[in-house]
Design a protein around this motif. Structure first.
Motif, PDB file in Angstrom:
ATOM      1  N   SER A   6      25.585 -43.136  -3.812  1.00  0.00           N
ATOM      2  CA  SER A   6      25.339 -42.414  -2.623  1.00  0.00           C
ATOM      3  C   SER A   6      26.370 -41.434  -1.731  1.00  0.00           C
ATOM      4  O   SER A   6      27.473 -41.906  -1.133  1.00  0.00           O
ATOM      5  N   GLU A  33      14.313 -36.954  -7.295  1.00  0.00           N
ATOM      6  CA  GLU A  33      15.365 -36.385  -8.864  1.00  0.00           C
ATOM      7  C   GLU A  33      15.344 -36.480  -9.817  1.00  0.00           C
ATOM      8  O   GLU A  33      13.773 -36.374 -10.657  1.00  0.00           O
ATOM      9  N   THR A  83      19.953 -40.765 -13.458  1.00  0.00           N
ATOM     10  CA  THR A  83      18.962 -40.236 -11.610  1.00  0.00           C
ATOM     11  C   THR A  83      20.027 -39.835 -11.181  1.00  0.00           C
ATOM     12  O   THR A  83      21.504 -40.079 -11.196  1.00  0.00           O
ATOM     13  N   PRO A 115      11.241 -39.662  -3.947  1.00  0.00           N
ATOM     14  CA  PRO A 115      12.278 -40.309  -3.745  1.00  0.00           C
ATOM     15  C   PRO A 115      11.687 -40.529  -1.679  1.00  0.00           C
ATOM     16  O   PRO A 115      12.043 -39.432  -1.481  1.00  0.00           O
ATOM     17  N   THR A 125       9.699 -43.837  -4.877  1.00  0.00           N
ATOM     18  CA  THR A 125       9.167 -42.938  -5.487  1.00  0.00           C
ATOM     19  C   THR A 125       7.855 -42.879  -6.296  1.00  0.00           C
ATOM     20  O   THR A 125       7.217 -43.354  -6.755  1.00  0.00           O
ATOM     21  N   SER A 159      18.363 -34.897  -1.108  1.00  0.00           N
ATOM     22  CA  SER A 159      18.199 -35.411   0.283  1.00  0.00           C
ATOM     23  C   SER A 159      17.804 -35.154   1.360  1.00  0.00           C
ATOM     24  O   SER A 159      19.219 -34.735   1.243  1.00  0.00           O
ATOM     25  N   GLU A 198      23.126 -47.251  -7.269  1.00  0.00           N
ATOM     26  CA  GLU A 198      23.119 -45.684  -7.411  1.00  0.00           C
ATOM     27  C   GLU A 198      24.881 -46.106  -6.475  1.00  0.00           C
ATOM     28  O   GLU A 198      24.846 -46.511  -5.265  1.00  0.00           O
ATOM     29  N   ARG A 231      19.685 -37.398  -7.393  1.00  0.00           N
ATOM     30  CA  ARG A 231      18.787 -37.655  -6.082  1.00  0.00           C
ATOM     31  C   ARG A 231      19.781 -36.013  -4.985  1.00  0.00           C
ATOM     32  O   ARG A 231      20.726 -36.208  -5.236  1.00  0.00           O
ATOM     33  N   ARG A 264      15.404 -37.426 -13.813  1.00  0.00           N
ATOM     34  CA  ARG A 264      15.895 -38.526 -13.915  1.00  0.00           C
ATOM     35  C   ARG A 264      16.470 -38.083 -15.944  1.00  0.00           C
ATOM     36  O   ARG A 264      15.419 -36.829 -16.433  1.00  0.00           O
TER      37      ARG A 264
END
Length: 378
Positions: A249, A374, A214, A337, A327, A218, A247, A216, A376
């Motif tokens: 971040s 996100e 994944t 998400p 999500t 945001s 994950e 992402r 994938r």
């Protein structure tokens, strides 16, 4: 030149007309044959776009089942062809999802099916497409299963009771001479599941966990870590192992001004963090929802302004955080998400201007929300 009598002249004219008519009929038959061949290539007027993993039935198998259900291979009854797009994928629970879109003229319909095996979704898709072309297709029964595709060793093919004659007549099945050998018994053909229905889980070896990556990006909003409600930006990369998400971040919040009380002096405070998060996502239709837990480590810094001697300082930021993740599915690869976290700073350093007063100190807990996009893969 010899002249023909009127009777013979009429006979010759009639013969010429018959020849011309025969040639015209032959040409029409050839054109009709070509039209039937072209129609047969699209399985009864179907233009099928079949997207599925290699372990599933292929496009030609699905087209063959559609033809068998229709009871014909080419005729489209003069109507425009049905366009169908089917996407089959395995979900986090190890079962299978099918998204089927059909277009006939100006009418487009979409539906989602869920099943324990890819084979039953392929059968359901063939039935739905056949019914869209001919509503009587269901009355023709289940198509014959290809013995070369998925037949288990030891399966026995029974005689067709509709072929005529005594179903019990014919050669007796051979049996093992050993008295302890089990007798093979013919099982009835299983009917295809109705659209939208899920068959009971088949007994067999457990499926391997699905692994997906994944990525992402945001937008983030923090309520109490900085002097005021602070917008920020975050990015995360992770791995899905079945229903478990892991994950890493990173988040950045721009500078927020904080003033020493009753003065024009203060500091610009900003926060940069990196974190580790683990979530467990439970799926309901196109939504995944579950609890999360994580920890973030970063740096909070402040640069003074308005003071006679400008300065700056930094403090370590460590905050565990429970939270939740939801999500929303846009496609097999694309999700939206939404996360909610409650960080609890382990250390809450106070930023002060020496001899003047306190500039900022974080709250004991803060609420943080993020919304993004996100991707994938694969």
């Amino acid at each position: 030149m010899r002249l023909l009598d009127p009777c013979r002249r009429d006979l010759l004219a009639a013969a010429d007309s018959l020849v011309i008519s025969a040639l015209a009929l032959a040409a029409l038959a050839a054109v009709a044959g070509d039209a039937r061949a072209d129609a047969a290539a699209s399985a009864g007027g179907v233009e099928l776009d079949w997207i599925a993993p290699g372990e599933c039935a292929d496009r030609s198998r699905v087209l063959a089942e559609i033809e068998q259900r229709l009871g014909r291979s080419s005729e489209a009854n003069g109507e425009p062809p049905l366009k169908a797009r089917a996407v089959v994928s395995r979900n986090e629970r190890g079962s299978w999802d099918l998204r089927l879109t059909t277009t006939l003229g100006e009418t487009t319909r979409s539906r989602e099916l869920h099943g324990e095996t890819c084979a039953e979704l392929a059968d359901a898709a063939a039935l739905i497409i056949a019914l869209a072309i001919d509503p009587d297709a269901a009355s023709r029964g289940t198509p014959t299963v290809d013995q070369g595709a998925g037949a288990a060793p030891g399966d026995i093919s029974g005689a067709d009771p509709g072929a005529g004659g005594d179903p019990g007549a014919g050669t007796e099945p051979e049996m093992d001479a050993s008295p302890d050998a089990p007798t093979a018994v013919e099982a009835p053909t299983a009917a295809s599941p109705p659209p939208g229905a899920s068959a009971a889980p088949a007994q067999g070896p457990s499926r391997p966990l699905e692994l997906r990556g994944t990525l992402r990006a945001s937008g983030v909003l923090d309520t109490a870590s900085l002097p005021a409600v602070a917008p920020g930006a975050g990015i995360a990369a992770g791995m899905l192992i079945g229903a478990v998400r892991v994950e890493l971040s990173g988040t950045y919040f721009g500078a927020q001004q904080a003033f020493v009380e009753r003065t024009t002096m203060g500091g610009d405070v900003q926060l940069t963090t990196g974190g580790l998060r683990v979530c467990y996502a439970m799926r309901y239709r196109s939504v995944e929802l579950g609890p999360c837990a994580g920890v973030e480590v970063g740096v909070m810094s402040a640069d003074s302004f308005g003071a006679a001697s400008p300065g700056s300082n930094r403090a370590l930021w460590v905050a565990p955080h429970p939270g939740a993740l939801a999500t929303f599915t846009l496609s097999d690869r694309l999700r939206v998400p939404l996360t909610l976290d409650v960080p609890f700073p382990v250390t809450r350093d106070r930023f002060v201007l020496v001899g003047i007063g306190a500039v900022h100190r974080s709250a004991a807990a803060t609420l943080r929300a993020s919304l993004g996009v996100e991707v994938r893969f694969p």
